[in-house]
Enzyme design. Structure first.
Site, PDB file in Angstrom:
ATOM      1  N   TYR A 190     -15.481   3.625   9.409  1.00  0.00           N
ATOM      2  CA  TYR A 190     -14.061   3.595   9.347  1.00  0.00           C
ATOM      3  C   TYR A 190     -13.187   4.102  10.597  1.00  0.00           C
ATOM      4  O   TYR A 190     -12.746   3.119  11.266  1.00  0.00           O
ATOM      5  CB  TYR A 190     -13.376   4.155   8.127  1.00  0.00           C
ATOM      6  N   GLY A 212       0.878  -1.296   0.006  1.00  0.00           N
ATOM      7  CA  GLY A 212      -0.002   0.039   0.027  1.00  0.00           C
ATOM      8  C   GLY A 212       0.801   1.163   0.206  1.00  0.00           C
ATOM      9  O   GLY A 212       1.994   1.469  -0.168  1.00  0.00           O
ATOM     10  N   PHE A 213       0.174   2.445   0.237  1.00  0.00           N
ATOM     11  CA  PHE A 213       0.553   3.632   0.105  1.00  0.00           C
ATOM     12  C   PHE A 213       1.814   3.966   0.981  1.00  0.00           C
ATOM     13  O   PHE A 213       2.894   4.116   0.671  1.00  0.00           O
ATOM     14  CB  PHE A 213      -0.549   4.669  -0.005  1.00  0.00           C
ATOM     15  N   ILE A 214       1.532   3.642   2.350  1.00  0.00           N
ATOM     16  CA  ILE A 214       2.532   3.893   3.486  1.00  0.00           C
ATOM     17  C   ILE A 214       3.186   2.643   3.678  1.00  0.00           C
ATOM     18  O   ILE A 214       4.539   2.837   4.057  1.00  0.00           O
ATOM     19  CB  ILE A 214       1.612   4.532   4.596  1.00  0.00           C
ATOM     20  N   LYS A 216     -11.350   1.631  13.832  1.00  0.00           N
ATOM     21  CA  LYS A 216     -10.029   2.018  14.277  1.00  0.00           C
ATOM     22  C   LYS A 216      -9.891   2.273  15.774  1.00  0.00           C
ATOM     23  O   LYS A 216      -9.231   1.696  16.659  1.00  0.00           O
ATOM     24  CB  LYS A 216      -9.682   3.103  13.463  1.00  0.00           C
TER      25      LYS A 216
END
Length: 318
Positions: A152, A10-12, A156
């Site tokens: 979401y 993924g992105f990070i 979390k």
């Protein structure tokens, strides 16, 4: 040090893997290539680390309890960098159940595998969205954060509470880092900077909620990765730490910076803010400074310049 990085494609996650490998760590990457966005983009993220001699990759879903445990049994992880998640506030409004399955139950599988094997210290990626709209700004980690506005952030926050119980009962060293509005090269195509820059480039209409007066605490991806590495290197029995820019920017100004970089005026329509969106995000970063010696280095103007250059280089902008 041998580490597990979830969400490695993924992105990070991919950027974190690169930094860890460059400093000499051994990295096992995990990703399930969820179809939320194109597999080809995730493979692009991996292409410059896939052949590294200290990198091993497993295509595995965190919902697979037996598979996750087997991965821990076959390795000697000293630390876990948990970034894999179902992200995106607006998508979660339409698809709420998968967020509990992945972000809560999937994380529970990971924590349980760690406590049953090496008790590897864990750093978990969370989100500044957990603070909702009734937390005074700047958001402080001591706030209750009990009114998230969408599935979401709710998932979390539930993940954080589950993780605390593992840290408390099983002495599993755990740090939660709450990300704020991350942007930069390799960002997801559903994220606002990507969508807005493409719409400006193509002359398409983009929507700004609340006449562009909503504020976001934009944080450049490399600053986030530095903070995550600092959390890995400075374990605590239990902590929650904000990683944010500490300097909210109005969305209208953010779009204006994109206009200058893209070289075209945006066509803008206004709309009321949806009930899933807070009017402002703003991280207090005093705790990150004190405990991790971390603070952001890249201002929005520089970060967006790097992002737009990457978009053009990869052919995502005309």
């Amino acid at each position: 040090m041998q580490l597990l990085v979830t969400g490695a494609a993924g992105f990070i996650g991919s950027r974190l893997c690169r930094v860890l490998l460059e400093r000499g760590d051994s990295v096992v990457g995990l990703d399930n290539f969820d179809p939320y966005y194109a597999r080809e983009l995730k493979q692009l993220h991996l292409q410059d680390i896939a052949q590294h001699p200290n990198f091993t990759f497993h295509e595995l879903d965190l919902r697979d309890e037996a598979g996750v445990f087997a991965l821990f049994e076959s390795n000697q992880f000293e630390a876990v960098a948990h970034i894999a998640a179902m992200a995106a506030v607006r998508y979660s409004v339409q698809n709420p159940l998968v967020y509990g399955q992945v972000n809560v139950q999937g994380t529970a599988h990971l924590l349980d595998a760690s406590r049953r094997t090496t008790k590897a210290r864990c750093v978990l990626a969370s989100t500044g969205s957990v603070y909702g709209s009734d937390t005074p700004v700047p958001f402080d980690e001591g706030a209750p954060a009990v009114h998230p506005l969408a599935p979401y952030p709710a998932s979390k926050r539930a993940m954080e509470l589950f993780a605390y119980s593992f840290a408390h009962l099983y002495e599993l060293p755990t740090t939660v880092v709450r990300f704020f509005n991350v942007y930069g090269p390799h960002g997801r195509p559903d994220m606002m900077p990507w969508q807005w820059s493409q719409k400006i480039s193509k002359g398409e209409t983009l929507t700004l909620f609340n006449d562009g007066h909503m504020k976001r605490d934009w944080t450049y991806c490399d600053d986030i990765v530095r903070g995550f590495v600092a959390a890995l290197d400075n374990p605590f029995p239990w902590e929650i730490i904000n990683l944010g820019g500490g300097n909210p920017v109005e969305n209208a100004r953010f779009v204006h910076i994109l206009e200058e970089l893209v070289g075209r005026k945006a066509i803008i329509q206004s709309a009321p803010a949806p009930s899933s969106e807070p009017l402002e995000t703003w991280a207090s970063i005093e705790k990150a400074k004190r405990l991790l010696g971390w603070e952001p280095q890249i201002r929005v103007e520089e970060g967006l310049s790097r992002f737009i250059s990457w978009m053009k280089q990869e052919g995502f902008l005309e």
